[in-house]
Design a protein around this motif. Sequence first.
Motif, short mmCIF file in Angstrom:
data_model
loop_
_atom_site.label_atom_id
_atom_site.label_comp_id
_atom_site.label_asym_id
_atom_site.label_seq_id
_atom_site.Cartn_x
_atom_site.Cartn_y
_atom_site.Cartn_z
N HIS A 125 40.09 32.98 42.52
CA HIS A 125 40.06 32.51 43.98
C HIS A 125 38.74 32.13 43.96
CE1 HIS A 125 42.43 36.22 44.50
NE2 HIS A 125 41.99 36.13 45.57
N GLY A 126 38.44 31.74 43.40
CA GLY A 126 36.92 30.60 43.02
C GLY A 126 37.06 29.49 43.43
N ARG A 127 39.28 29.43 43.15
CA ARG A 127 38.94 28.02 43.40
C ARG A 127 40.23 27.53 44.65
NH1 ARG A 127 37.31 23.46 41.11
NH2 ARG A 127 38.87 22.53 41.36
N ILE A 179 43.20 44.24 41.17
CA ILE A 179 43.30 42.55 40.52
C ILE A 179 42.84 42.40 39.40
CG2 ILE A 179 41.17 42.41 41.78
CD1 ILE A 179 41.95 39.64 42.90
N THR A 180 43.48 41.51 38.39
CA THR A 180 42.83 41.38 37.44
C THR A 180 42.08 40.18 37.47
OG1 THR A 180 44.73 39.84 36.93
CG2 THR A 180 45.94 41.84 35.86
N VAL A 181 40.84 40.60 36.26
CA VAL A 181 39.67 39.87 36.17
C VAL A 181 40.09 37.93 35.93
CG1 VAL A 181 38.16 38.56 34.34
CG2 VAL A 181 38.27 40.83 34.85
N ALA A 182 41.12 37.69 35.92
CA ALA A 182 41.64 36.19 35.67
C ALA A 182 41.95 35.85 37.21
CB ALA A 182 42.81 36.15 34.66
N SER A 213 40.30 39.13 31.11
CA SER A 213 41.02 38.29 31.59
C SER A 213 42.15 38.95 31.88
CB SER A 213 41.62 37.24 31.33
OG SER A 213 42.09 36.89 29.92
N ASP A 214 42.99 39.62 31.47
CA ASP A 214 43.99 40.58 31.69
C ASP A 214 43.84 41.69 31.83
OD1 ASP A 214 45.81 38.53 31.24
OD2 ASP A 214 46.23 38.84 28.46
N ARG A 215 42.24 42.07 32.04
CA ARG A 215 41.70 43.75 32.25
C ARG A 215 41.88 44.18 34.19
NH1 ARG A 215 36.93 46.12 28.87
NH2 ARG A 215 37.55 47.83 30.64
N PHE A 216 42.19 44.83 34.87
CA PHE A 216 42.17 45.06 35.79
C PHE A 216 40.17 45.18 35.69
CE2 PHE A 216 45.96 46.82 35.68
CZ PHE A 216 46.79 46.38 36.18
N VAL A 217 40.03 44.48 36.93
CA VAL A 217 38.11 44.74 37.73
C VAL A 217 37.51 45.80 37.57
CG1 VAL A 217 36.67 43.92 39.48
CG2 VAL A 217 37.94 42.07 38.46
N ASP A 218 38.78 46.26 38.67
CA ASP A 218 37.80 48.03 38.41
C ASP A 218 37.43 48.81 37.97
OD1 ASP A 218 40.53 48.72 38.34
OD2 ASP A 218 40.69 48.81 40.29
#
Length: 271
Positions: A113-115, A105-108, A146-151
């Motif tokens: 998900h907060g919405r 999952i990407t940062v963006a 924003s386009d990077r993967f969270v992990d």
Amino acid sequence: MNELEPSPDFSPDSKLWTENITIKYGNNRVISQNLSVKIPNKSFTVIVGPNACGKSTLLRALSKLITPSAGHVLLDGKDIMKYKSKEVARKLGFLPQSSTAPNGITVANLIAHGRYPYQTLVSQWTSEDEAAVLSAMEVTNTSELSDRFVDELSGGQRQRVWIAMVLAQQTPILLLDEPTTYLDIAHQIELLELFKNLNAQGNTMVAVLHDLNHAARYANHMIAMKEGQIVAQGNPSDIVTEQLVEKVFGMKCTIIDDPISHTPLVVPLGK
């Protein structure tokens, strides 16, 4: 209590409080009993105390993740258990001790998900949702991620992303459970400064912290706990004393004036 009637103790200076709650875990072990606490509106409240004293348990009860076996948690004058989960999520945001993002999952996308509390079957993604996400990324300095993967991110970067997701909920109350744990000192101060700024903008912040000096420097309201009970609460400058530290933590110390913030600075005494 009628869900449409505010508590008789309702006060406009507190939107979130507990009335004589008792919290038990699965084996009926009592964690806290007859616990009453009010979170002042627009405060930066920090909960401190030794390990396993009930700090995180109190925070989870305030967020509706734990149901008290007795008493009430009140949100805007109504028992929090009477609210639907999405209603609570539109009023307060909660950051747990540890969070795990889905693989790939990407940062963006994670921040988006907060919405979720605002999504319905007939109302999907809106321009308001987009604006909320962009604002949360700007405040937390995560736009460039924003386009990077969270992990792929460092611990400090991931923590900022999780905070951005909570901020994207746009709630007036934020609950943060040990948000600086496992971070180096630079990232700890970075996050605490962010929380201080969010509080200055009008957000009510409630955080569990282990570092008593960080709590004394950044909080304007402190709750000290021991063995599931409130030992003291108030402005850190008023309640952080040598006697309190010894009573709560079992540690002898001396208190001096922090030369930077002019808040209490706890200096442990050697053996």
